[in-house]
Design an enzyme around this catalytic site. Structure first.
Site, PDB file in Angstrom:
ATOM      1  N   SER A  80       0.854  -1.176   0.000  1.00 27.34           N
ATOM      2  CA  SER A  80       0.000   0.000   0.000  1.00 27.34           C
ATOM      3  C   SER A  80       0.901   1.241   0.000  1.00 27.34           C
ATOM      4  O   SER A  80       2.119   1.100  -0.018  1.00 27.34           O
ATOM      5  CB  SER A  80      -0.804  -0.069   1.280  1.00 27.34           C
ATOM      6  OG  SER A  80      -2.007   0.532   1.161  1.00 27.34           O
ATOM      7  N   LYS A 111      -1.582   9.257  -9.458  1.00 33.87           N
ATOM      8  CA  LYS A 111      -2.033   8.018  -8.817  1.00 33.87           C
ATOM      9  C   LYS A 111      -3.334   7.614  -9.516  1.00 33.87           C
ATOM     10  O   LYS A 111      -4.377   8.266  -9.342  1.00 33.87           O
ATOM     11  CB  LYS A 111      -2.263   8.255  -7.321  1.00 33.87           C
ATOM     12  CG  LYS A 111      -2.636   7.009  -6.552  1.00 33.87           C
ATOM     13  CD  LYS A 111      -2.499   7.260  -5.053  1.00 33.87           C
ATOM     14  CE  LYS A 111      -2.732   6.006  -4.240  1.00 33.87           C
ATOM     15  NZ  LYS A 111      -4.120   5.551  -4.233  1.00 33.87           N
ATOM     16  N   GLU A 167      -1.842  -0.485 -12.814  1.00 34.81           N
ATOM     17  CA  GLU A 167      -3.200  -0.174 -12.369  1.00 34.81           C
ATOM     18  C   GLU A 167      -4.127  -0.326 -13.576  1.00 34.81           C
ATOM     19  O   GLU A 167      -3.940   0.346 -14.595  1.00 34.81           O
ATOM     20  CB  GLU A 167      -3.203   1.268 -11.837  1.00 34.81           C
ATOM     21  CG  GLU A 167      -4.391   1.634 -11.008  1.00 34.81           C
ATOM     22  CD  GLU A 167      -4.275   1.246  -9.527  1.00 34.81           C
ATOM     23  OE1 GLU A 167      -3.312   0.531  -9.148  1.00 34.81           O
ATOM     24  OE2 GLU A 167      -5.168   1.648  -8.760  1.00 34.81           O
ATOM     25  N   LYS A 282       7.983   9.265  -5.311  1.00 30.73           N
ATOM     26  CA  LYS A 282       8.786   8.068  -5.045  1.00 30.73           C
ATOM     27  C   LYS A 282      10.270   8.415  -5.076  1.00 30.73           C
ATOM     28  O   LYS A 282      10.705   9.162  -5.975  1.00 30.73           O
ATOM     29  CB  LYS A 282       8.533   7.015  -6.133  1.00 30.73           C
ATOM     30  CG  LYS A 282       7.100   6.576  -6.250  1.00 30.73           C
ATOM     31  CD  LYS A 282       6.915   5.650  -7.448  1.00 30.73           C
ATOM     32  CE  LYS A 282       5.489   5.126  -7.456  1.00 30.73           C
ATOM     33  NZ  LYS A 282       5.208   4.293  -8.625  1.00 30.73           N
ATOM     34  N   LYS A 306      -2.870  13.247  -1.463  1.00 26.86           N
ATOM     35  CA  LYS A 306      -4.299  13.254  -1.811  1.00 26.86           C
ATOM     36  C   LYS A 306      -4.759  14.703  -1.997  1.00 26.86           C
ATOM     37  O   LYS A 306      -4.562  15.525  -1.098  1.00 26.86           O
ATOM     38  CB  LYS A 306      -5.128  12.589  -0.694  1.00 26.86           C
ATOM     39  CG  LYS A 306      -4.816  11.102  -0.508  1.00 26.86           C
ATOM     40  CD  LYS A 306      -5.350  10.289  -1.674  1.00 26.86           C
ATOM     41  CE  LYS A 306      -4.909   8.853  -1.705  1.00 26.86           C
ATOM     42  NZ  LYS A 306      -5.717   7.909  -1.009  1.00 26.86           N
ATOM     43  N   CYS A 400     -44.084  17.383 -15.034  1.00 25.24           N
ATOM     44  CA  CYS A 400     -42.835  17.217 -15.778  1.00 25.24           C
ATOM     45  C   CYS A 400     -42.531  18.484 -16.574  1.00 25.24           C
ATOM     46  O   CYS A 400     -43.384  18.947 -17.330  1.00 25.24           O
ATOM     47  CB  CYS A 400     -42.961  16.015 -16.717  1.00 25.24           C
ATOM     48  SG  CYS A 400     -41.595  15.879 -17.874  1.00 25.24           S
ATOM     49  N   CYS A 403     -42.870  17.416 -20.560  1.00 27.57           N
ATOM     50  CA  CYS A 403     -44.112  17.031 -21.235  1.00 27.57           C
ATOM     51  C   CYS A 403     -45.363  17.444 -20.474  1.00 27.57           C
ATOM     52  O   CYS A 403     -46.457  17.323 -20.998  1.00 27.57           O
ATOM     53  CB  CYS A 403     -44.127  15.523 -21.489  1.00 27.57           C
ATOM     54  SG  CYS A 403     -44.439  14.567 -20.004  1.00 27.57           S
ATOM     55  N   CYS A 418     -41.367  11.437 -13.882  1.00 29.31           N
ATOM     56  CA  CYS A 418     -42.414  11.816 -14.820  1.00 29.31           C
ATOM     57  C   CYS A 418     -43.193  10.555 -15.189  1.00 29.31           C
ATOM     58  O   CYS A 418     -42.618   9.485 -15.335  1.00 29.31           O
ATOM     59  CB  CYS A 418     -41.767  12.420 -16.059  1.00 29.31           C
ATOM     60  SG  CYS A 418     -42.882  12.477 -17.452  1.00 29.31           S
ATOM     61  N   CYS A 423     -43.487  11.137 -23.125  1.00 29.69           N
ATOM     62  CA  CYS A 423     -42.561  12.210 -22.753  1.00 29.69           C
ATOM     63  C   CYS A 423     -41.301  12.127 -23.610  1.00 29.69           C
ATOM     64  O   CYS A 423     -40.600  11.124 -23.604  1.00 29.69           O
ATOM     65  CB  CYS A 423     -42.194  12.095 -21.283  1.00 29.69           C
ATOM     66  SG  CYS A 423     -41.038  13.373 -20.776  1.00 29.69           S
TER      67      CYS A 423
HETATM   68  P1  AMP Z   1      -3.695   2.764  -1.353  1.00 29.70           P
HETATM   69  O1  AMP Z   1      -4.457   1.567  -1.828  1.00 29.70           O
HETATM   70  O2  AMP Z   1      -4.539   3.978  -1.196  1.00 29.70           O
HETATM   71  O3  AMP Z   1      -2.762   2.481  -0.248  1.00 29.70           O
HETATM   72  O4  AMP Z   1      -2.753   3.200  -2.573  1.00 29.70           O
HETATM   73  C1  AMP Z   1      -1.925   2.320  -3.177  1.00 29.70           C
HETATM   74  C2  AMP Z   1      -2.495   1.992  -4.507  1.00 29.70           C
HETATM   75  O5  AMP Z   1      -2.241   3.021  -5.427  1.00 29.70           O
HETATM   76  C3  AMP Z   1      -1.865   0.778  -5.038  1.00 29.70           C
HETATM   77  O6  AMP Z   1      -2.827  -0.238  -5.070  1.00 29.70           O
HETATM   78  C4  AMP Z   1      -1.444   1.135  -6.430  1.00 29.70           C
HETATM   79  O7  AMP Z   1      -1.880   0.148  -7.308  1.00 29.70           O
HETATM   80  C5  AMP Z   1      -2.132   2.431  -6.711  1.00 29.70           C
HETATM   81  N1  AMP Z   1      -1.412   3.295  -7.630  1.00 29.70           N
HETATM   82  C6  AMP Z   1      -1.982   3.996  -8.632  1.00 29.70           C
HETATM   83  N2  AMP Z   1      -1.086   4.691  -9.316  1.00 29.70           N
HETATM   84  C7  AMP Z   1       0.103   4.449  -8.737  1.00 29.70           C
HETATM   85  C8  AMP Z   1       1.422   4.886  -8.997  1.00 29.70           C
HETATM   86  N3  AMP Z   1       1.690   5.743  -9.979  1.00 29.70           N
HETATM   87  N4  AMP Z   1       2.396   4.412  -8.210  1.00 29.70           N
HETATM   88  C9  AMP Z   1       2.130   3.556  -7.201  1.00 29.70           C
HETATM   89  N5  AMP Z   1       0.911   3.115  -6.894  1.00 29.70           N
HETATM   90  C10 AMP Z   1      -0.103   3.550  -7.657  1.00 29.70           C
END
Ligand code: AMP
Length: 667
Positions: A80, A111, A167, A282, A306, A400, A403, A418, A423
């Site tokens: 995660s 993301k 993804e 990263k 976020k 409505c 109509c 409606c 209509c």
């Molecule tokens: P979370 O589930 O909120 O902890 O976020 C991690 C998830 O973000 C993972 O399941 C990844 O598959 C997804 N994700 C989407 N885009 C990226 C990205 N560019 N790099 C890393 N993870 C990503």
């Protein structure tokens, strides 16, 4: 050239064309040639099944539907990410990282809001792919992943083993189209592309998955045997060279340039064909990542920023109500234009009548508007202190706006609908439903053809279907003389459908196929049903008071009467052809009590109705007979008190078979 050679060459050509088309966006092979070669390959493989390999382009949608998914253990867990909700938190992340490593560089990526998957390659061949599951064990969805054209089935330079992570998502345009089609078919809508992608990836039939046009962004190498990398950037470049669709990425030397990049990704989110739910920062050096390591849940070398939903004040200049294709009235606020999350917002959803009432949104109010991700802008709150003098609470329309037909509130929700039979706002849905199998069963009249007919203004109400001319229909897109004739023949045949089908086709609220059958059998003709009162309708078993009201309201609407007359003039059958109602029990009212051994309560009721009798739930002086089975209770006592004739099961059977016994002389 021998067959094996030809097969190999076709595969190479087709995969190359696929890559040019989907990845490079620069096709060199025409669609015609592609289809032609694919067909040839299919034919050769059909006669030589022993030559089929899993990386053949024919295998993208090959295979039968699965019964379920096997488990798939991930060699390297799918971790995660730690979330940060502000640039301050991001700087704290940067400081933590700098405590362990120096001289760093970051990589910033959108993301993608989709589903995480791992793709496994052995000796260059895509052998297995699975969902994230709990990170260690997911589900093997290899067949479904094969349908994604941007997943290479074989990579150009084979490694003994390669596992990549990406993804899977549904492109926004595909999502909108899918939901439009679902709405027309009366199916429930997907809330967002992520849910739609999740639904698709878990389909058991790969053919359905293929129709959902999923895509992927690859962003990590989980494992590579026989190759080493120094940086994340190198891995992404390598993945690109191996024909993967790689996530857009930017190198940033400092955390400040990361924040600028994050801002840019947020502002430019509209340009991606996928939804994003953040941006990921990263550490670039893989050696640094080793040093930093992971906690139990996530790596210490990455953070997911976020985006906060952006909010801004704006003035409500109007409240307008639109009628959706399912007839639901949806109110929205027209607001002074504001820039939010990279777009200019001029409307905000007000959801429904209850939402407006609860927030007391009025025309003239200043409100706080919010746009979170791709979601439609919404009103967070009304700034009461800014309310000008003389505003009035908003009155939701009771007719409505398109109509003029009355609107009704859904029994089990806040939606207001409606009821108009013609209509125009609901026309597409009406027509698709009208033609559907349980209704008029007009083969060939699916959503696409309906859209065409309506678009060409050949059809404005279901009644217009019956005056269509073959020459006009043949001119439509993808039609031609033969399909036009088939369609008109199917429409012609539908004239003979039973009354119950026509009633189903009308789509009267609360009247589905089952109720339509009961009504058709009970009343026998459209005219008799149209003349029925709420009381008469409610006396029919299975028809409750609300349904009865809905039926009489529908027949009272001039649009409905017009539709019926147009259909009648066209020769559409308006009589029941199912079991005609007998009249042996006409005028008699029955009450059922206790348990019968040969009938269910419902079945017994239907038999009575089929012979023209009525079934009531309570005993009164008007009851003609009480049918008493085993363990009859208070209704039986009441019948005895009121001196109502009582029949046991055998008496009931005799009554059904022979009708009402003649009265004896001395009675
Ligand atoms: P979370 O589930 O909120 O902890 O976020 C991690 C998830 O973000 C993972 O399941 C990844 O598959 C997804 N994700 C989407 N885009 C990226 C990205 N560019 N790099 C890393 N993870 C990503």
């Amino acid at each position: 050239m021998d067959i094996e050679q030809e097969i190999r060459q076709l595969r190479q050509e087709l995969e190359a064309a696929n890559y040019e088309y989907y990845m490079l966006d620069a096709p060199t092979m025409s669609d015609y040639d592609f289809d032609h070669k694919l067909r040839r390959l299919e034919e050769l493989e059909a006669t030589h099944p022993e030559l089929i390999t899993p990386d053949s382009p024919t295998q993208r949608v090959g295979g039968a539907a699965a019964k379920g998914f096997e488990e798939m253990t991930h060699l390297v867990p799918l971790e995660s990410l730690q979330d940060v909700f502000s640039f301050d938190e991001l700087r704290e992340f940067d400081q933590r990282v700098r405590e362990s490593v120096e001289d760093l560089a970051y990589d910033v990526e959108p993301k993608v809001d989709g589903l995480s998957v791992a793709l496994e390659y052995e000796n260059g061949l895509f052998v297995r792919g699975g969902t994230r599951g709990d990170g260690r064990i997911g589900e093997d969805v290899t067949q479904n992943l094969r349908t994604i054209r941007t997943i290479p089935l074989r990579i150009p330079k084979a490694l003994p083993r390669l596992i990549v992570r990406g993804e899977v998502y549904m492109p926004k345009a595909v999502f909108h189209k899918l939901n439009e089609e679902r709405e027309l078919r009366g199916q429930s809508l997907f809330a967002n592309p992520r849910n739609a992608a999740a639904g698709a990836l878990r389909q058991l039939d790969p053919k359905i998955v293929a129709e959902r046009h999923l895509d992927i962004q690859v962003f990590n190498i989980q494992y590579a045997e026989g190759k080493t990398f120094q940086t994340h950037l190198e891995t992404l470049e390598y993945l690109e060279s191996q024909h993967f669709r790689v996530i857009p990425h930017t190198s940033c030397a400092t955390i400040d340039s990361c924040t600028r990049e994050i801002q840019a990704i947020g502002d430019g989110r509209e340009q991606f064909d996928f939804d994003i739910d953040g941006a990921v920062v990263k550490v670039n050096s893989l050696a640094d990542r080793e040093v930093l390591g992971s906690t139990a849940k996530f790596p210490r070398w990455a953070a997911a920023y976020k985006y906060p939903p952006e909010q801004k004040p704006s003035k409500v200049v109007d409240i307008v109500v639109q009628v959706g294709r399912t007839g639901v009235l949806t109110p929205k606020a027209v607001v002074d234009p504001v820039r939010l999350a990279g777009t200019t917002v001029t409307n905000a959803t007000l959801h429904n009548q209850d939402f407006i009432a609860e927030k007391d949104v009025r025309i003239g109010d200043t409100v706080l508007v919010q746009k979170a991700g791709e979601i439609i802008p919404e009103i967070v709150s009304v700034l009461r202190e800014k309310r000008p003098e003389g505003t009035m609470p908003y009155q939701f329309p009771d007719h409505c706006p398109v109509c003029g037909a009355p609107v009704v509130r859904d029994e089990d929700g806040a939606a207001i609908r409606c009821t108009g039979a013609e209509c125009p706002a609901q026309l597409l849905r009406h027509l698709v439903h009208f033609a559907s199998r349980d209704a008029m069963d007009i083969e060939g009249l699916g959503p696409a053809v309906v859209e065409n007919l309506v678009g060409a203004e050949l059809v404005r109400t279901p009644g217009d279907l019956y005056s269509l001319q073959a020459v006009d229909v043949a001119k439509l897109d993808r039609m031609g003389k033969k399909s036009a004739k088939n369609l008109l023949d199917a429409i012609e045949r539908s004239k003979e459908k039973d009354l119950s089908c026509l009633l189903t086709a009308f789509g009267i609220r609360q009247v589905g196929q089952k109720a339509a059958q009961v009504l058709a059998r009970q009343f026998g003709s459209m005219d008799a049903l149209a003349a029925a009162t709420v009381e008469e309708l409610s006396a029919v078993s299975d028809i409750g008071a609300i349904t009865a009201e809905s039926i009489t309201a529908w027949f009272a609407d001039p649009q409905s009467r017009h539709l019926i007359e147009v259909l009648r003039a066209a020769g559409v059958n308006m009589e029941s052809r199912v079991a005609p109602v007998g009249d042996q029990l006409a005028g008699l009212t029955f009450v059922l009590t206790g348990e019968l051994s040969g009938f269910t309560r419902k079945g017994a009721g239907e038999r009575i109705q089929a012979l023209g009798g009525k079934v009531s739930g309570s005993v009164s002086a008007k009851t003609s007979y009480v049918i008493a089975g085993e363990a009859a209770g208070s209704k039986l006592r009441k019948a005895q008190e009121l001196n109502i004739p009582i029949l046991d099961e055998s008496g009931f059977v005799a009554l059904l078979e022979q009708g009402v016994p003649a009265k004896s002389d001395n009675s």
